[in-house]
Scaffold this active site. Structure first.
Site, PDB file in Angstrom:
ATOM      1  N   ASP A  11       0.879  -1.167   0.000  1.00 54.87           N
ATOM      2  CA  ASP A  11       0.000   0.000   0.000  1.00 54.87           C
ATOM      3  C   ASP A  11       0.914   1.214   0.000  1.00 54.87           C
ATOM      4  O   ASP A  11       1.700   1.412   0.933  1.00 54.87           O
ATOM      5  CB  ASP A  11      -0.889   0.022   1.244  1.00 54.87           C
ATOM      6  CG  ASP A  11      -1.979  -1.034   1.202  1.00 54.87           C
ATOM      7  OD1 ASP A  11      -2.336  -1.475   0.088  1.00 54.87           O
ATOM      8  OD2 ASP A  11      -2.471  -1.425   2.267  1.00 54.87           O
ATOM      9  N   ASP A 130     -13.706  -3.648  -2.000  1.00 57.40           N
ATOM     10  CA  ASP A 130     -13.562  -3.307  -0.579  1.00 57.40           C
ATOM     11  C   ASP A 130     -14.937  -3.366   0.066  1.00 57.40           C
ATOM     12  O   ASP A 130     -15.854  -2.653  -0.362  1.00 57.40           O
ATOM     13  CB  ASP A 130     -12.983  -1.899  -0.412  1.00 57.40           C
ATOM     14  CG  ASP A 130     -11.574  -1.772  -0.965  1.00 57.40           C
ATOM     15  OD1 ASP A 130     -10.875  -2.804  -1.037  1.00 57.40           O
ATOM     16  OD2 ASP A 130     -11.177  -0.650  -1.328  1.00 57.40           O
TER      17      ASP A 130
END
Length: 251
Positions: A11, A130
């Site tokens: 990330d 998500d």
């Protein structure tokens, strides 16, 4: 039986690898290139590079960083963040990505999935989903988890499969960074209801969680960050643990 995959995830924001909890409270997790080199040498099956603030900030993934990472790794590289057009996907592929991950743009413009798949093949398209539990439903969120949508996880998973996605990256926002294990309930429901591979994401805290993601969640691959970034475990350790438990992995 196809070997199960272990996939570390970078990330990235501000030129660094970061890790948070429930998509919040980001802390530094090291140099992008150092982590990429480490995972390339550690027998990772693939590497995911997500520019986690690109969509939120309405900007594109930094191609220079993608090119540097692709020059350091010799395993499949998936790149996501701010990919909102076929042209942008092309740029990312030209800079060394093997697959692109689309999330926010796919929800806003579902036809983008089909357009990229038609040009580059379904195997090159990962749709990142998500999800956050709201009541009894697992609802899809966009913009790095900031914006809820009207899609429920199973509904959206079926739709992206129909549109030509080659793989689904299913992240539980509720479990992200908690190290409490994957949400194997929704993971199993999605994995067993689609015929494309599903990558488990969000919550891995120990090697048993990886095992459970494969055996209870029926995932095809397990993505993890915290347990590998901070060297709690090595990927070699993880694979040996899984092999000892009867899971087919590449070693």
């Amino acid at each position: 039986m196809l070997a199960k995959r272990i996939i570390p995830c970078l990330d990235v924001t501000g030129g660094r690898v970061v890790k948070g909890i429930n998509f919040e409270g980001l802390r530094d997790a090291g140099s992008i290139l150092e982590q990429a080199r480490f995972y390339n040498n550690e027998l990772a099956d693939e590497l995911v590079f997500l520019d986690i603030s690109a969509s939120l900030e309405s900007r594109k993934t930094t191609l220079e960083e993608v090119m540097k990472v692709s020059g350091e790794v010799f395993i499949p590289l998936t790149v996501g963040g701010g990919i909102n057009s076929v042209e942008r996907a092309k740029d990312v592929f030209l800079h060394g990505a093997d697959k692109v991950s689309v999330n926010t743009a796919a929800v806003n413009h579902p036809e983008l999935i089909s357009r990229i798949a038609e040009k580059y093949g379904s195997q090159a398209v990962v749709v990142a989903i998500d999800i956050k539990k709201i009541g009894s439903d697992h609802m899809v969120h966009t913009h790095s988890g900031k914006n809820p949508t009207a899609y429920e996880a199973l509904e959206w998973a079926h739709k992206v499969q129909e549109l030509g996605a080659g793989e689904i990256l299913l992240t539980s926002m509720d479990r992200d960074g908690t190290r409490e294990g994957y949400d194997n309930d929704i993971l199993a429901r999605v994995s067993t209801s689609v015929h494309i591979p599903v990558i488990a994401s969000g919550g891995a805290g120990n090697l048993e969680h990886l095992y459970e993601g494969f055996t209870i969640g029926h995932a095809d691959a397990a993505l993890a960050a915290s347990i590998f970034h901070f060297r709690q475990y090595s990927i070699r350790q993880a694979k040996q643990y899984l092999r000892d438990r009867g899971i087919e992995v590449r070693l």
